[in-house]
Design an enzyme around this catalytic site. Structure first.
Site, PDB file in Angstrom:
ATOM      1  N   HIS A 265     -13.138 -20.712   7.218  1.00  0.00           N
ATOM      2  CA  HIS A 265     -11.716 -21.061   7.705  1.00  0.00           C
ATOM      3  C   HIS A 265     -11.633 -21.189   9.174  1.00  0.00           C
ATOM      4  O   HIS A 265     -12.860 -20.730   9.962  1.00  0.00           O
ATOM      5  CB  HIS A 265     -11.065 -19.613   7.503  1.00  0.00           C
ATOM      6  CG  HIS A 265      -9.743 -19.749   8.019  1.00  0.00           C
ATOM      7  ND1 HIS A 265      -8.755 -20.389   7.316  1.00  0.00           N
ATOM      8  CD2 HIS A 265      -8.942 -19.131   9.192  1.00  0.00           C
ATOM      9  CE1 HIS A 265      -7.571 -20.322   8.375  1.00  0.00           C
ATOM     10  NE2 HIS A 265      -7.893 -19.596   9.305  1.00  0.00           N
TER      11      HIS A 265
ATOM     12  N   CYS B 115      -7.803 -27.243   7.303  1.00  0.00           N
ATOM     13  CA  CYS B 115      -7.429 -26.294   8.265  1.00  0.00           C
ATOM     14  C   CYS B 115      -8.081 -26.884   9.638  1.00  0.00           C
ATOM     15  O   CYS B 115      -7.589 -26.249  10.744  1.00  0.00           O
ATOM     16  CB  CYS B 115      -8.428 -25.021   7.952  1.00  0.00           C
ATOM     17  SG  CYS B 115      -9.885 -25.255   7.035  1.00  0.00           S
TER      18      CYS B 115
END
Ligand SMILES: [Zn+2]
Length: 1249
Positions: A483, A177
């Protein structure tokens, strides 16, 4: 389901529209945040075509029809239900809509692309999308909802708002990510993107797959042109040569950034872009120590790609309030005094000093790394600091350039005197790769110094060190995981966007402020429990400089190769889309075919376009199954088939021109049923199979012949009565229905006589595919109770009969001619049914077929004899152990027609087995049908005539899939563990009696290269002493191995794989003192002298002297110890070697016997002289005979080797150790480096910390 009928019905129903059922469709538009909570409701007649539903939906929501999908939203079948076909003429009813119920549908993106808005001027719709490069779509009044962009989870609404931005997202590959954040930031950096576009890839020079700049270029082009909501980054990551997730987990975005820049620099050497990364991203700073007494300054120059900023000062619980504070702290010098005093080269003594960093140059693109990830040394955990740290949208860096730097005296010293520089430059307090780079220090030092002056001066004059924030990389979560996403300001419209993997949305300044971290309340409250875990960890600023600030290249400014690339990528995407369109229209169904020649069931997957007709599909299947050379096409047809039940559900008469999509009930990637390509012989006709019929495989039983025929298939209906069913079968097989008995086999050993004439087949338990046995003869058996009848016995035996392949010994005395003399007849009770067919020589030869026929006839004879015996007692407990042999002549000419069915079956068996096996095998195979309820003892007796010796003189080995053979020795066990087509090998030799074990005897040769040599198979019995077994072995060793041994000159000892173990003493008794198991192995060791091992308390170890001065190991020598004492061991070793007791050093060998080790390693690697007084304790644990002990003279010096000798020795040792199977292990503890693999030089390490 027949389209013709449907069409006829439609007008009729429209006439009666008032009565027609209606379908309520509730549609949720999931592509748009504004509409997601609204529902479009359509109430349509059930006969409305699906096509019309799409038109209505398109009108209601304002999208161009065909640019969106409708999928089922009821939640049950959504996963395997494909989207509805917007061109389908099927009625809603036929498309599985339910009238009178709510039918939920989701409106979704089609092929990853957003629906196109229907404009007033419909022609503009397509164009507006095509022209879109960077910038928002022309969707009026769309304001992205911003409240939830920071939410960690992909809430429904956050999925929706990015479609309005016009930017393309990146699909999140597992664990990558932060890569997406970095890639989007680079993409949104005009100077980087433009420069990347200028570079031209030369396909002739390198593989496009591994070219990082080229894959980045492709990605950027796709980010600009793709019509998809998000694109994949797999090609880029592949060009790195990183193997998916692992590499990503350990490292953070700064490292990735550095590594990627290095990779680009490597590829761009010798090009216009060679220094691009440095020009854009690299700054310079000075690390100095200044003597506070004389003012002399030692220093060196360093470069940086980012400035790491600590969140909290060392030892403080309070964070810096802002990036500016942290920057000040970064350049705040520390005083070296007291014990930390610095040795001044000018004063020639330790003085107080000031040590610190000074910025000399800021890069054009300034990267600030907020060090939120830290290590807590009290808990030993990686932690994340969520403290609040503000950062401005405009950052003035001029305050951080040290003006003092120019005035300070060291500037002179640097420019004046290179020598002093050099000395100071190599200060070991700095670790930087430049120190490895000869001469660079000085060069940079001098050059930069003047450069710095220029920059800082001009900076001060023009006040042009104002930086503008444009990228904030955000981490949401804890140190353990979380994240990543990026907030990026577009330089083309000054709008902030959130690039959250596949989701791109507009955000505001306020949203940026939310990434400052900490609690939203007042400053100073730092409880991490309440602090937001979503905060910035990397900031990228761009220098405000109108002369340098670039705009993104316009399409028409693109270099030619980029224009071509854009074209190429667009075509690729179109092609993919077409491919998906084809996929969407392809029915994929399992296809089976019983090969008409080979009689083997073949399986394949038929992929057929929904519009292809049945006729075309048959042709495809015909080719797929390779039947062109076998039978004509018109002897094939496709029928609906259920492979699991082996059930032919229906045939498709008259449907030859029906499209497959319709025939199969829609396009799916899997179906609940299969297709079978059925074949017929040219003189046969296909039957029609109607749905609702069941299939029945009818086996005709001949009571007289005791035979069960191969099945004939008939089709019946579940609501037929037993009487009707009998008539049906009577017609099919021409047997009288009146005396017919039908037995249904529902599952293994469940035989059910259909005795109630009026019962339906359904009530009797018939299902899709059924197996029945039919008998219709006028014997008395008909009147007996089923369980007592001969029919039952025959079927029961049939059900328990398995087929085994028996491999007979090569020189079997039971030759064909002798065999009849041993032919056994009867003697067994009725539950034994064996028939053996001998196959010798090539298959198909006349001789072998005759042999088979003969065997079958013999079997019949033997069965009829049995039958007679059954007549008088039927006693199944009658002993089979007393075998009486009777001589029966081969009744070659007694073949009768009743055997023909069985014979045909037998012929088939032979044909299906691989002929080569029979031809190449010297030994002969026997195929045996046997009732698996008989005991091994009985089975062996039945085999006697074929082996030619009594059953006590041969052994039965079962062959497993791996070709491993295990002897079956339990005579009282039945064959129930065997199954059809198992293989058995017969070997001559004494079969074991109870309490006997077959033992493999290996010779132990400690000083041979292969220390373990197989000698022979022997039989040891429970209760036997070791001495007795040795006595029995002596003649066998003489005969079979040519070994002449006397009883006191060899010993037996335990063998554990290759390790010699316990020495067995003569008086030890098997199964009392020594455990034996089946397939046991034992070592035999020839002794030089008389056996010294007399008692259990003794210990025999294998010693080996290591001579370091010669780099040599002596042969093994056994040492027998009276105790486990280390002193005794040392004494004995001294005795045999002559080394003085005090100079003996020893070590236990590692691994399994012979504990081989390289002579290059032994001196250091073994644990010499363990600190123990007995051998049976840790770390030695020598408790049993056979341990390996190395010893040496500690005064003996290790031989000195030249490099050449060492290499020579290394080669020799590695080949020696490989031969002995010793595994050479290398230290596995090798740090896994973060690395992008390049063909060029290794990466520079720019780590600053
Ligand atoms: Zn000094």
């Amino acid at each position: 389901m027949v389209p013709g009928e449907e069409n006829q019905l439609v007008p009729k129903e429209i006439e009666n529209a008032a009565e027609e059922p209606r379908v309520l469709c509730i549609i949720q538009d999931t592509t748009n945040s504004k509409t997601v909570n609204e529902r479009i409701t359509l109430n349509l007649p059930a006969s409305t075509p699906v096509r019309k539903l799409f038109e209505d939906v398109a009108n209601k929501v304002g999208y161009i029809n065909g640019t969106f999908d409708l999928v089922w939203g009821n939640g049950i079948n959504t996963a395997d239900m494909p989207p509805l076909d917007h061109t389908s003429d099927k009625s809603l009813l036929d498309a599985n809509f339910e009238p009178g119920k709510k039918n939920f549908l989701h409106l979704t993106d089609k092929d990853g692309e957003q629906p196109q808005i229907l404009l007033e001027d419909s022609s503009a719709g397509e164009d507006s999308v095509h022209d879109r490069f960077i910038g928002p779509l022309p969707r009026e009044g769309s304001v992205g909802s911003t409240s939830d962009y920071v939410s960690q989870s992909y809430s429904y609404s956050s999925i929706l708002n990015k479609s309005e931005t016009g930017y393309v997202g990146l699909v999140n590959q597992a664990m990558t990510c932060y890569l997406n954040s970095l890639l989007q930031t680079l993409f949104m950096t005009p100077e980087f993107r433009n420069a990347l576009y200028k570079w031209e890839f030369e396909e002739s020079e390198e593989d496009p797959v591994t070219s990082i700049p080229y894959q980045l270029q492709r990605l950027f082009v796709l980010l600009q042109t793709s019509k998809k909501r998000a694109i994949e980054t797999t090609d880029v990551t592949r060009s790195f040569g990183w193997d998916s997730s692992e590499a990503w987990q350990q490292h953070d975005v700064q490292e990735l950034c550095r590594v990627m820049f290095d990779a680009l620099e490597q590829k761009w050497k010798q090009t216009e872009q060679a220094d691009l990364i440095n020009e854009l991203y690299q700054g310079k700073l000075k690390d100095y120590v200044r003597c506070l007494e004389c003012g002399y300054e030692g220093w060196r120059i360093d470069t940086y790609l980012d400035i790491p900023l600590v969140i909290r000062p060392y030892g403080s619980s309070q964070a810096f309030a802002s990036v500016e504070e942290a920057l000040h702290a970064f350049i705040q010098p520390e005083i070296l005094d007291g014990p930390n005093q610095y040795f001044c080269e000018r004063c020639k003594k330790k003085c107080d000093a000031r040590k610190g960093l000074r910025f000399l140059h800021f890069p054009y693109l300034l990267t600030l790394q907020l060090k939120r990830f830290d290590f807590d040394y009290t808990t030993m955990h990686r932690i994340k600091l969520n403290d609040r740290m503000t950062f401005p949208e405009e950052l003035d860096m001029s305050t951080f350039i040290d003006v003092e730097d120019e005035k300070s005296p060291q500037t002179e010293s640097c420019t004046d005197s290179g020598a002093e520089n050099e000395g100071s430059c190599h200060s070991d307090q700095m670790s930087n790769d430049f120190s490895n780079d000869d001469g660079v220090d000085e060069g940079i030092c001098l050059e930069t110094n003047s450069g710095t002056e220029k920059i800082s001066k001009s900076g001060l004059e023009k006040n042009s060190l104002i930086y503008e924030l444009f990228s904030v990389m955000v981490h949401s979560g804890s140190a353990a995981g979380g994240h990543y996403y990026a907030c990026i300001k577009s330089f083309s419209d000054e709008q902030w966007y959130s690039f959250n993997d596949q989701h791109v949305s507009r955000i505001t300044q306020d949203d940026i402020k939310k990434t400052h971290g900490g609690s939203s309340g007042s400053r100073g409250y730092y409880s991490s429990a309440f602090a937001s875990s979503t905060n910035a960890y990397m900031l990228i600023y761009r220098l405000k400089d109108p002369a340098r600030n670039a705009k993104f290249l316009e399409v028409d400014e693109y270099p030619e190769h980029i224009k071509n690339l854009v074209q190429k990528e667009r075509e690729l995407e179109e092609q993919e889309k077409r491919q998906r369109e084809i996929e969407r229209n392809t029915c994929k169904i399992k296809l089976f075919c019983l090969h008409p020649a080979k009689q083997v069931m073949m399986e394949n997957k038929l992929e057929v376009h929904k519009d292809k007709t049945l006729k075309e599909a048959v042709e495809m299947a015909y080719k797929m199954m390779d039947l062109e050379e076998v039978i004509p096409l018109d002897c094939c047809r496709l029928v609906k088939y259920d492979e699991f039940h082996d059930y032919l559900e229906r045939s498709y008469e008259g449907e030859e021109d029906t499209p497959m999509g319709l025939l199969l009930g829609g396009v799916k990637s899997t179906y609940m049923f299969d297709l079978l390509l059925e074949t017929r012989k040219p003189d046969q006709v296909f039957q029609s199979y109607k749905p609702g019929e069941v299939m029945v495989k009818v086996h005709v039983v001949d009571l007289k012949a005791e035979s069960v025929a191969a099945p004939i298939t008939v089709r019946a209906y579940l609501n037929q009565t037993v009487t009707e069913f009998k008539q049906l079968i009577s017609k099919a097989i021409h047997l009288p229905a009146e005396t017919m008995r039908i037995v249904l086999e529902r599952c293994y050993n469940d035989l059910r006589l259909l005795s109630v004439p009026s019962k339906t087949l359904k009530a009797e338990g018939f299902f899709r595919s059924n197996k029945v046995f039919v008998e219709s003869s006028e014997t008395l058996d008909y009147q007996m109770a089923f369980a007592d009848s001969h029919l039952w016995k025959l079927l029961d035996r049939h059900a328990n009969t398995i087929r085994l392949f028996v491999l007979l010994p090569e020189q079997s005395p039971g030759s064909y001619s002798k065999r009849t003399a041993y032919q056994k007849a009867g003697g067994d009770s009725g539950n034994v049914d064996d028939d053996c067919e001998r196959v010798k020589g090539p298959v198909g030869s006349l001789k072998s077929v005759e042999a088979i026929l003969e065997e079958s006839t013999e079997k019949l004879k033997s069965l009829s004899l049995q039958q007679q015996q059954d007549g008088d007692n039927g006693d199944s407990s009658k002993s089979t152990e007393t075998s009486d042999f009777e001589n029966i002549e081969s009744p070659l000419n007694e073949r009768d027609s009743s055997a023909s069915v069985d014979n045909r079956e037998l012929e088939q068996h032979i044909q299906t087995s691989d002929p080569e096996n029979f031809q190449s095998e010297e030994r002969s195979d026997l195929m045996v049908h046997v009732d698996k309820r008989i005991t091994l003892a009985a089975f062996k007796q039945h085999l006697e005539p074929f082996v030619g010796v009594l059953s006590s003189h041969f052994k039965v080995f079962r062959v497993y899939a791996s070709n491993q053979e295990f002897e079956s020795v339990r005579l009282n066990e039945t064959l129930s563990s065997f199954s059809d087509d198992n293989k058995i090998t017969i070997r001559l030799g004494r079969a074991l009696k109870k309490g006997e074990y077959r033992v493999k005897v290996y010779q132990l040769l400690v000083n041979e290269q292969e220390p373990c040599k197989f000698l022979l198979d022997a039989v040891f019995a429970k209760g036997m002493t070791v001495r007795q077994s040795k006595e029995e072995l002596i003649p066998q060793l003489r005969e079979q191995c040519g070994l002449e041994l006397s009883i006191d000159r060899f010993r037996l000892r335990k063998k554990t794989w290759k390790n010699p173990g316990t020495v067995f003493l003569d008086y030890h008794i098997y199964e009392e003192d020594i455990n034996i198991s089946s397939n046991w192995e034992v070592f035999l060791e020839v002794l030089d002298g008389v056996e010294k091992m007399k008692s259990m308390s003794q210990l025999a170890v294998l010693s080996r002297r290591w001579k370091p001065s010669e780099m040599k190991l002596d042969p093994f020598q056994e040492v027998v110890l009276e105790s486990s004492s280390v002193d005794e061991l040392r004494e004995k070793l001294s005795e045999i070697s002559g080394i003085p007791l005090e100079d003996i050093e020893f070590a236990k060998g590692r691994g399994t016997f012979p504990c081989d080790i390289s002579v290059l390693d032994i001196h250091q690697d073994l644990d010499w002289n363990p600190k123990v007084s007995t051998l049976n304790v840790w770390p030695l644990y020598i408790c049993d005979d056979g341990a390996v002990i190395f010893y040496r003279d500690k005064t003996e010096e290790l031989m000195e080797l030249t490099d050449e000798q060492r290499n020579e020795l290394m080669k020799k040792e590695s080949s020696r150790l490989q031969k002995t199977g010793h595994r050479i292990t290398y230290s596995p503890r090798k740090e896994k480096a973060l690395k992008i693999y390049l063909d060029g030089a290794p990466n520079k390490d720019l780590t600053q910390d």
